[in-house]
Design a protein around this motif. Structure first.
Motif, PDB file in Angstrom:
ATOM      1  N   ARG A  86       0.817  -1.213   0.000  1.00 44.07           N
ATOM      2  CA  ARG A  86       0.000   0.000   0.000  1.00 44.07           C
ATOM      3  C   ARG A  86       0.856   1.271   0.000  1.00 44.07           C
ATOM      4  O   ARG A  86       0.462   2.303   0.498  1.00 44.07           O
ATOM      5  N   ARG A  87       2.044   1.144  -0.610  1.00 43.77           N
ATOM      6  CA  ARG A  87       2.956   2.283  -0.752  1.00 43.77           C
ATOM      7  C   ARG A  87       3.326   2.528  -2.206  1.00 43.77           C
ATOM      8  O   ARG A  87       4.268   3.258  -2.492  1.00 43.77           O
ATOM      9  N   GLY A  88       2.650   1.849  -3.117  1.00 45.52           N
ATOM     10  CA  GLY A  88       2.891   2.064  -4.535  1.00 45.52           C
ATOM     11  C   GLY A  88       3.869   1.109  -5.184  1.00 45.52           C
ATOM     12  O   GLY A  88       4.131   1.221  -6.383  1.00 45.52           O
ATOM     13  N   VAL A  89       4.422   0.163  -4.420  1.00 42.62           N
ATOM     14  CA  VAL A  89       5.410  -0.754  -4.978  1.00 42.62           C
ATOM     15  C   VAL A  89       4.775  -1.667  -6.025  1.00 42.62           C
ATOM     16  O   VAL A  89       5.274  -1.790  -7.144  1.00 42.62           O
ATOM     17  N   GLY A  90       3.673  -2.312  -5.677  1.00 42.74           N
ATOM     18  CA  GLY A  90       3.004  -3.212  -6.619  1.00 42.74           C
ATOM     19  C   GLY A  90       2.557  -2.481  -7.871  1.00 42.74           C
ATOM     20  O   GLY A  90       2.726  -2.979  -8.988  1.00 42.74           O
ATOM     21  N   GLY A  91       1.991  -1.290  -7.694  1.00 43.31           N
ATOM     22  CA  GLY A  91       1.551  -0.499  -8.842  1.00 43.31           C
ATOM     23  C   GLY A  91       2.705  -0.107  -9.737  1.00 43.31           C
ATOM     24  O   GLY A  91       2.598  -0.148 -10.967  1.00 43.31           O
ATOM     25  N   ALA A  92       3.834   0.267  -9.141  1.00 43.87           N
ATOM     26  CA  ALA A  92       5.012   0.648  -9.930  1.00 43.87           C
ATOM     27  C   ALA A  92       5.536  -0.539 -10.724  1.00 43.87           C
ATOM     28  O   ALA A  92       5.872  -0.408 -11.908  1.00 43.87           O
ATOM     29  N   LEU A  93       5.592  -1.702 -10.092  1.00 43.63           N
ATOM     30  CA  LEU A  93       6.044  -2.903 -10.796  1.00 43.63           C
ATOM     31  C   LEU A  93       5.090  -3.261 -11.934  1.00 43.63           C
ATOM     32  O   LEU A  93       5.527  -3.576 -13.046  1.00 43.63           O
ATOM     33  N   LEU A  94       3.795  -3.205 -11.660  1.00 44.01           N
ATOM     34  CA  LEU A  94       2.814  -3.555 -12.680  1.00 44.01           C
ATOM     35  C   LEU A  94       2.848  -2.576 -13.851  1.00 44.01           C
ATOM     36  O   LEU A  94       2.842  -2.985 -15.017  1.00 44.01           O
ATOM     37  N   ARG A  95       2.929  -1.283 -13.561  1.00 41.03           N
ATOM     38  CA  ARG A  95       3.003  -0.283 -14.632  1.00 41.03           C
ATOM     39  C   ARG A  95       4.262  -0.478 -15.478  1.00 41.03           C
ATOM     40  O   ARG A  95       4.224  -0.368 -16.705  1.00 41.03           O
ATOM     41  N   ALA A  96       5.387  -0.770 -14.829  1.00 36.03           N
ATOM     42  CA  ALA A  96       6.637  -0.975 -15.561  1.00 36.03           C
ATOM     43  C   ALA A  96       6.545  -2.220 -16.447  1.00 36.03           C
ATOM     44  O   ALA A  96       7.018  -2.215 -17.592  1.00 36.03           O
ATOM     45  N   MET A  97       5.925  -3.258 -15.936  1.00 36.11           N
ATOM     46  CA  MET A  97       5.754  -4.471 -16.726  1.00 36.11           C
ATOM     47  C   MET A  97       4.869  -4.200 -17.935  1.00 36.11           C
ATOM     48  O   MET A  97       5.192  -4.606 -19.055  1.00 36.11           O
ATOM     49  N   ILE A  98       3.753  -3.516 -17.718  1.00 41.13           N
ATOM     50  CA  ILE A  98       2.835  -3.201 -18.817  1.00 41.13           C
ATOM     51  C   ILE A  98       3.541  -2.348 -19.872  1.00 41.13           C
ATOM     52  O   ILE A  98       3.433  -2.603 -21.068  1.00 41.13           O
ATOM     53  N   ALA A  99       4.294  -1.336 -19.439  1.00 43.43           N
ATOM     54  CA  ALA A  99       5.017  -0.480 -20.379  1.00 43.43           C
ATOM     55  C   ALA A  99       6.055  -1.282 -21.163  1.00 43.43           C
ATOM     56  O   ALA A  99       6.211  -1.093 -22.378  1.00 43.43           O
ATOM     57  N   ASP A 100       6.750  -2.181 -20.484  1.00 45.80           N
ATOM     58  CA  ASP A 100       7.776  -2.995 -21.143  1.00 45.80           C
ATOM     59  C   ASP A 100       7.174  -3.870 -22.227  1.00 45.80           C
ATOM     60  O   ASP A 100       7.670  -3.903 -23.354  1.00 45.80           O
ATOM     61  N   VAL A 101       6.096  -4.568 -21.915  1.00 51.51           N
ATOM     62  CA  VAL A 101       5.519  -5.474 -22.912  1.00 51.51           C
ATOM     63  C   VAL A 101       4.804  -4.701 -24.020  1.00 51.51           C
ATOM     64  O   VAL A 101       4.832  -5.117 -25.178  1.00 51.51           O
ATOM     65  N   ALA A 102       4.203  -3.576 -23.683  1.00 50.02           N
ATOM     66  CA  ALA A 102       3.548  -2.749 -24.711  1.00 50.02           C
ATOM     67  C   ALA A 102       4.578  -2.256 -25.723  1.00 50.02           C
ATOM     68  O   ALA A 102       4.320  -2.241 -26.930  1.00 50.02           O
TER      69      ALA A 102
END
Length: 155
Positions: A86-102
């Motif tokens: 609940r500090r943004g770690v999961g969201g940051a990882l998920l966004r980075a993964m989505i950006a990488d694959v996109a």
């Protein structure tokens, strides 16, 4: 409260000890979700597999492991240490993964998650939609069975 100095770094097989420690902290053994070191090493040796580790200062706080095959990607594991949730770690990882694959031309991302897992809210916020269910997919050490829900995100 957001993590002060979150840094995302690409990982590899040399980081399996870090991944193991994060899984031990993040995944409740009742649900049988954590992978073994051998499973992680086997997947990391495959083409199209990426590992991203989140660091706060010198402390590993989470990781994402995914694979890309042609125009599809699958999020294999995402974990955040309990003290950093609940500090943004999961969201940051998920966004980075989505950006990488996109950026690599992926059209669809898939994942599966245990029914009732708190991460479902994170995935839904990112736009993932439930597309299926696997009854009794996860087996816990006590013999319990837990359903897996499959999600998909069209890019």
């Amino acid at each position: 409260m957001a993590t002060r100095s979150l840094v995302l770094k690409t990982g590899d097989a040399r980081d399996v000890g870090t991944v193991d420690a994060l899984m031990a902290a993040a995944f409740d053994p009742r649900f049988g979700e954590a992978w073994t070191s051998s499973q992680c090493l086997g997947v990391l040796a495959m083409p199209g597999v990426r590992l991203l580790i989140a660091w706060d200062e010198e402390v590993p706080t989470g990781f994402a492991l995914w694979r890309t095959i042609m125009d599809e990607a699958e999020l294999l594991l995402l974990a955040v240490a309990p003290g950093h949730r609940r500090r943004g770690v999961g969201g940051a990882l998920l966004r980075a993964m989505i950006a990488d694959v996109a950026a690599s031309g992926v059209a669809t991302i898939h994942l599966e998650v245990r029914a009732g897992n708190d991460a479902v809210a994170l995935y839904r916020t990112a736009g993932f939609a439930k597309i299926g269910e696997r009854r009794g997919y996860y087996r816990s050490r006590d013999g319990g069975q837990h359903d897996a829900h499959t999600y998909s995100l069209a890019l």
